[in-house]
Write a protein that holds these residues in place. Structure first.
Motif, PDB file in Angstrom:
ATOM      1  N   LYS A 173      60.699  26.218  48.002  1.00  0.00           N
ATOM      2  CA  LYS A 173      61.058  27.608  47.697  1.00  0.00           C
ATOM      3  C   LYS A 173      60.914  27.902  46.210  1.00  0.00           C
ATOM      4  O   LYS A 173      60.519  29.016  45.822  1.00  0.00           O
ATOM      5  N   PHE A 174      61.189  26.910  45.370  1.00  0.00           N
ATOM      6  CA  PHE A 174      61.033  27.120  43.931  1.00  0.00           C
ATOM      7  C   PHE A 174      59.555  27.183  43.546  1.00  0.00           C
ATOM      8  O   PHE A 174      59.181  27.938  42.638  1.00  0.00           O
ATOM      9  N   ILE A 175      58.723  26.391  44.235  1.00  0.00           N
ATOM     10  CA  ILE A 175      57.277  26.487  44.034  1.00  0.00           C
ATOM     11  C   ILE A 175      56.803  27.902  44.348  1.00  0.00           C
ATOM     12  O   ILE A 175      56.018  28.505  43.601  1.00  0.00           O
ATOM     13  N   PHE A 176      57.298  28.475  45.446  1.00  0.00           N
ATOM     14  CA  PHE A 176      56.861  29.814  45.854  1.00  0.00           C
ATOM     15  C   PHE A 176      57.269  30.870  44.833  1.00  0.00           C
ATOM     16  O   PHE A 176      56.453  31.704  44.437  1.00  0.00           O
ATOM     17  N   TYR A 177      58.537  30.850  44.414  1.00  0.00           N
ATOM     18  CA  TYR A 177      58.991  31.826  43.417  1.00  0.00           C
ATOM     19  C   TYR A 177      58.196  31.678  42.107  1.00  0.00           C
ATOM     20  O   TYR A 177      57.685  32.658  41.560  1.00  0.00           O
ATOM     21  N   ALA A 178      58.139  30.434  41.608  1.00  0.00           N
ATOM     22  CA  ALA A 178      57.560  30.192  40.288  1.00  0.00           C
ATOM     23  C   ALA A 178      56.061  30.469  40.249  1.00  0.00           C
ATOM     24  O   ALA A 178      55.555  31.088  39.307  1.00  0.00           O
ATOM     25  N   THR A 179      55.335  29.998  41.282  1.00  0.00           N
ATOM     26  CA  THR A 179      53.882  30.176  41.245  1.00  0.00           C
ATOM     27  C   THR A 179      53.493  31.619  41.551  1.00  0.00           C
ATOM     28  O   THR A 179      52.490  32.109  41.010  1.00  0.00           O
ATOM     29  N   TYR A 180      54.262  32.302  42.395  1.00  0.00           N
ATOM     30  CA  TYR A 180      54.008  33.735  42.606  1.00  0.00           C
ATOM     31  C   TYR A 180      54.044  34.465  41.265  1.00  0.00           C
ATOM     32  O   TYR A 180      53.127  35.220  40.913  1.00  0.00           O
ATOM     33  N   LEU A 181      55.108  34.224  40.501  1.00  0.00           N
ATOM     34  CA  LEU A 181      55.252  34.907  39.216  1.00  0.00           C
ATOM     35  C   LEU A 181      54.225  34.431  38.193  1.00  0.00           C
ATOM     36  O   LEU A 181      53.701  35.228  37.410  1.00  0.00           O
ATOM     37  N   SER A 182      53.917  33.138  38.199  1.00  0.00           N
ATOM     38  CA  SER A 182      52.928  32.619  37.253  1.00  0.00           C
ATOM     39  C   SER A 182      51.557  33.230  37.491  1.00  0.00           C
ATOM     40  O   SER A 182      50.830  33.567  36.545  1.00  0.00           O
ATOM     41  N   GLU A 183      51.188  33.377  38.772  1.00  0.00           N
ATOM     42  CA  GLU A 183      49.894  33.973  39.088  1.00  0.00           C
ATOM     43  C   GLU A 183      49.873  35.457  38.712  1.00  0.00           C
ATOM     44  O   GLU A 183      48.878  35.967  38.175  1.00  0.00           O
ATOM     45  N   LYS A 184      50.958  36.174  38.989  1.00  0.00           N
ATOM     46  CA  LYS A 184      50.998  37.606  38.680  1.00  0.00           C
ATOM     47  C   LYS A 184      51.028  37.855  37.175  1.00  0.00           C
ATOM     48  O   LYS A 184      50.366  38.765  36.663  1.00  0.00           O
ATOM     49  N   ILE A 185      51.783  37.036  36.446  1.00  0.00           N
ATOM     50  CA  ILE A 185      51.822  37.238  34.994  1.00  0.00           C
ATOM     51  C   ILE A 185      50.476  36.852  34.384  1.00  0.00           C
ATOM     52  O   ILE A 185      50.017  37.461  33.407  1.00  0.00           O
ATOM     53  N   GLY A 186      49.803  35.855  35.001  1.00  0.00           N
ATOM     54  CA  GLY A 186      48.459  35.496  34.555  1.00  0.00           C
ATOM     55  C   GLY A 186      47.493  36.649  34.741  1.00  0.00           C
ATOM     56  O   GLY A 186      46.657  36.938  33.872  1.00  0.00           O
ATOM     57  N   TYR A 187      47.617  37.338  35.890  1.00  0.00           N
ATOM     58  CA  TYR A 187      46.773  38.518  36.138  1.00  0.00           C
ATOM     59  C   TYR A 187      46.978  39.559  35.046  1.00  0.00           C
ATOM     60  O   TYR A 187      45.999  40.061  34.472  1.00  0.00           O
ATOM     61  N   TRP A 188      48.226  39.893  34.748  1.00  0.00           N
ATOM     62  CA  TRP A 188      48.489  40.955  33.773  1.00  0.00           C
ATOM     63  C   TRP A 188      48.098  40.543  32.351  1.00  0.00           C
ATOM     64  O   TRP A 188      47.654  41.384  31.563  1.00  0.00           O
ATOM     65  N   ARG A 189      48.186  39.270  32.037  1.00  0.00           N
ATOM     66  CA  ARG A 189      47.754  38.807  30.719  1.00  0.00           C
ATOM     67  C   ARG A 189      46.237  38.965  30.585  1.00  0.00           C
ATOM     68  O   ARG A 189      45.733  39.525  29.610  1.00  0.00           O
ATOM     69  N   TYR A 190      45.505  38.470  31.573  1.00  0.00           N
ATOM     70  CA  TYR A 190      44.044  38.502  31.496  1.00  0.00           C
ATOM     71  C   TYR A 190      43.499  39.924  31.524  1.00  0.00           C
ATOM     72  O   TYR A 190      42.604  40.269  30.749  1.00  0.00           O
ATOM     73  N   ILE A 191      44.020  40.747  32.410  1.00  0.00           N
ATOM     74  CA  ILE A 191      43.466  42.101  32.520  1.00  0.00           C
ATOM     75  C   ILE A 191      43.820  42.937  31.289  1.00  0.00           C
ATOM     76  O   ILE A 191      43.036  43.778  30.846  1.00  0.00           O
ATOM     77  N   THR A 192      44.994  42.685  30.696  1.00  0.00           N
ATOM     78  CA  THR A 192      45.379  43.418  29.489  1.00  0.00           C
ATOM     79  C   THR A 192      44.475  43.045  28.315  1.00  0.00           C
ATOM     80  O   THR A 192      44.018  43.912  27.559  1.00  0.00           O
ATOM     81  N   ILE A 193      44.201  41.750  28.171  1.00  0.00           N
ATOM     82  CA  ILE A 193      43.291  41.307  27.107  1.00  0.00           C
ATOM     83  C   ILE A 193      41.892  41.871  27.340  1.00  0.00           C
ATOM     84  O   ILE A 193      41.237  42.371  26.409  1.00  0.00           O
ATOM     85  N   TYR A 194      41.426  41.815  28.584  1.00  0.00           N
ATOM     86  CA  TYR A 194      40.088  42.321  28.902  1.00  0.00           C
ATOM     87  C   TYR A 194      39.956  43.803  28.561  1.00  0.00           C
ATOM     88  O   TYR A 194      38.981  44.223  27.919  1.00  0.00           O
ATOM     89  N   ARG A 195      40.930  44.597  29.006  1.00  0.00           N
ATOM     90  CA  ARG A 195      40.852  46.050  28.766  1.00  0.00           C
ATOM     91  C   ARG A 195      40.946  46.386  27.288  1.00  0.00           C
ATOM     92  O   ARG A 195      40.281  47.306  26.801  1.00  0.00           O
ATOM     93  N   HIS A 196      41.768  45.630  26.561  1.00  0.00           N
ATOM     94  CA  HIS A 196      41.868  45.841  25.114  1.00  0.00           C
ATOM     95  C   HIS A 196      40.532  45.568  24.432  1.00  0.00           C
ATOM     96  O   HIS A 196      40.077  46.367  23.589  1.00  0.00           O
ATOM     97  N   LEU A 197      39.890  44.449  24.788  1.00  0.00           N
ATOM     98  CA  LEU A 197      38.629  44.087  24.143  1.00  0.00           C
ATOM     99  C   LEU A 197      37.479  44.965  24.606  1.00  0.00           C
ATOM    100  O   LEU A 197      36.499  45.147  23.876  1.00  0.00           O
ATOM    101  N   GLU A 198      37.593  45.517  25.801  1.00  0.00           N
ATOM    102  CA  GLU A 198      36.593  46.471  26.273  1.00  0.00           C
ATOM    103  C   GLU A 198      36.586  47.717  25.386  1.00  0.00           C
ATOM    104  O   GLU A 198      35.534  48.274  25.085  1.00  0.00           O
ATOM    105  N   LYS A 199      37.773  48.121  24.942  1.00  0.00           N
ATOM    106  CA  LYS A 199      37.904  49.279  24.064  1.00  0.00           C
ATOM    107  C   LYS A 199      37.654  48.924  22.599  1.00  0.00           C
ATOM    108  O   LYS A 199      37.321  49.798  21.788  1.00  0.00           O
ATOM    109  N   ASN A 200      37.841  47.651  22.271  1.00  0.00           N
ATOM    110  CA  ASN A 200      37.708  47.204  20.877  1.00  0.00           C
ATOM    111  C   ASN A 200      36.783  45.986  20.809  1.00  0.00           C
ATOM    112  O   ASN A 200      37.217  44.863  20.521  1.00  0.00           O
TER     113      ASN A 200
END
Length: 353
Positions: free
Chosen positions: A160-187
């Motif tokens: 259950k801890f694997i499920f909670y932790a990896t769910y959040l790790s994958e989602k936060i990874g998504y938001w980190r990567y897409i935020t960096i990508y969109r920033h560099l697309e504009k700059n």
């Protein structure tokens, strides 16, 4: 310890020392996981596994001409900043590969659908880790992933801890990567290294992985609809957010190199990840609470003090006593964050039946 490459200019780099904030390697109770009853949400799980089969990024992680240029124009400080970023990212992806591979291998007979899903995710993580490790060779270093497998300590997490932790790790990874990508697309002037061009499709792997864990959690209603589950959801949200925040503020030079304000970047990613969790968890954190960021800053200050003390020339016993107030300050800050009022979400699959 790192690989001895056939290329004479690829040098050995020692594996970074493990701390509370470094990427960790995990293991779990495979028997318990293999016995999970996922029938209540099997249609969604099957649909996500079918997306994995399509393998949208099969041909995405291919280095092009832009990588072949010399990176000697980077000064030593910038080079070291990028090596650390690539090393930490590679270690985290490789950790995911090992965990998902072992889960898949152990679930194959009793829970073939979950085993297949984890196998596809291990494929993706291996692809990411290999791409990052190849990028490190552009700076004349390369991680020996085999050595890393044997020497890293493995932390046990219940399923259950694997499920909670990896769910959040994958989602936060998504938001980190897409935020960096969109920033560099504009700059584009700040896109100083070509790996960032790959982040848009890359982050979709992270998003799909997060959706897979969300589907598993929905099939295990006690993990979302009990008082205990509310406590764990808050705990893992805070753990993931605090770990990112403390890590990133130590590495502000990396973010400034690509034109980002570290603190603003992290606050944005925290808000977005919290919103994503709000479509699954029964409660989320009140990240807009007036005390939320100030308490995180207090923890970050204590963390930096601990780092400075560790680097000092004081004796071991002196360091212990110097660290105690900082440990107390950090623990107090984290407890205060945890006990801030949560935000209710009240989604249908969290209701008791």
């Amino acid at each position: 310890m790192v690989s001895t490459s056939n290329k004479p200019n690829i040098q050995a780099k020692d594996v970074s020392k493990e701390t509370l904030l470094t990427p960790r390697f995990y293991t779990t109770d495979f028997k318990e996981m293999s016995e999970l009853d996922i029938s209540s949400n099997i249609e969604e799980i099957e649909a996500i596994v079918e997306e994995f089969r399509i393998d949208y990024n099969r041909d995405h992680f291919i280095r092009d001409k832009e990588f072949t240029q010399s990176w000697n124009s980077f000064d030593e400080a910038t080079k070291n900043i990028f090596i650390e970023f690539l090393e930490r990212s590679c270690t985290a992806e490789f950790s995911g590969f090992l965990l998902y591979k072992e889960i898949s291998r152990n679930l194959k007979k009793q829970n073939p659908l979950l085993a297949e899903g984890f196998s596809f995710m291990s494929r993706d993580e291996a692809r990411h880790a290999g791409f990052l490790n190849k990028a490190m060779s552009d700076f004349n270093v390369s991680l020996d992933l085999g050595f890393l497998t044997k020497t890293r300590k493995y932390t046990f997490f219940a399923p259950k801890f694997i499920f909670y932790a990896t769910y959040l790790s994958e989602k936060i990874g998504y938001w980190r990567y897409i935020t960096i990508y969109r920033h560099l697309e504009k700059n584009p002037d700040f896109r100083v290294y070509p790996i960032f061009r790959f982040f848009e499709s890359w982050c979709q792997d992270e998003n799909r992985h997060g959706d897979f864990f969300a589907a598993i959690l929905k099939s295990q209603k006690p993990l979302l609809n009990t008082y205990e589950s509310r406590l764990w959801c808050k705990f893992f949200l805070l753990s993931v957010f605090a770990t990112m925040y403390l890590n990133d503020l130590q590495r502000a030079d990396f973010y400034s190199t690509i034109g980002l304000d570290t603190k603003q970047f992290d606050i944005h990613v925290i808000r977005k990840t919290n919103q994503s969790a709000g479509t699954l968890f029964p409660v989320i954190l009140d990240v807009d609470h007036p005390k939320f960021i100030s308490l995180l800053d207090s923890c970050s200050e204590a963390n930096q003090e601990l780092i400075d003390i560790e680097k000092s020339d004081e004796s071991g016993i002196t360091k212990v006593f110097q660290k105690l107030p900082q440990y107390f300050k950090m623990a107090s800050g984290l407890l205060s964050l945890y006990f801030l009022p949560a935000v209710e979400t009240k989604y249908i699959w969290t209701e008791k039946v």
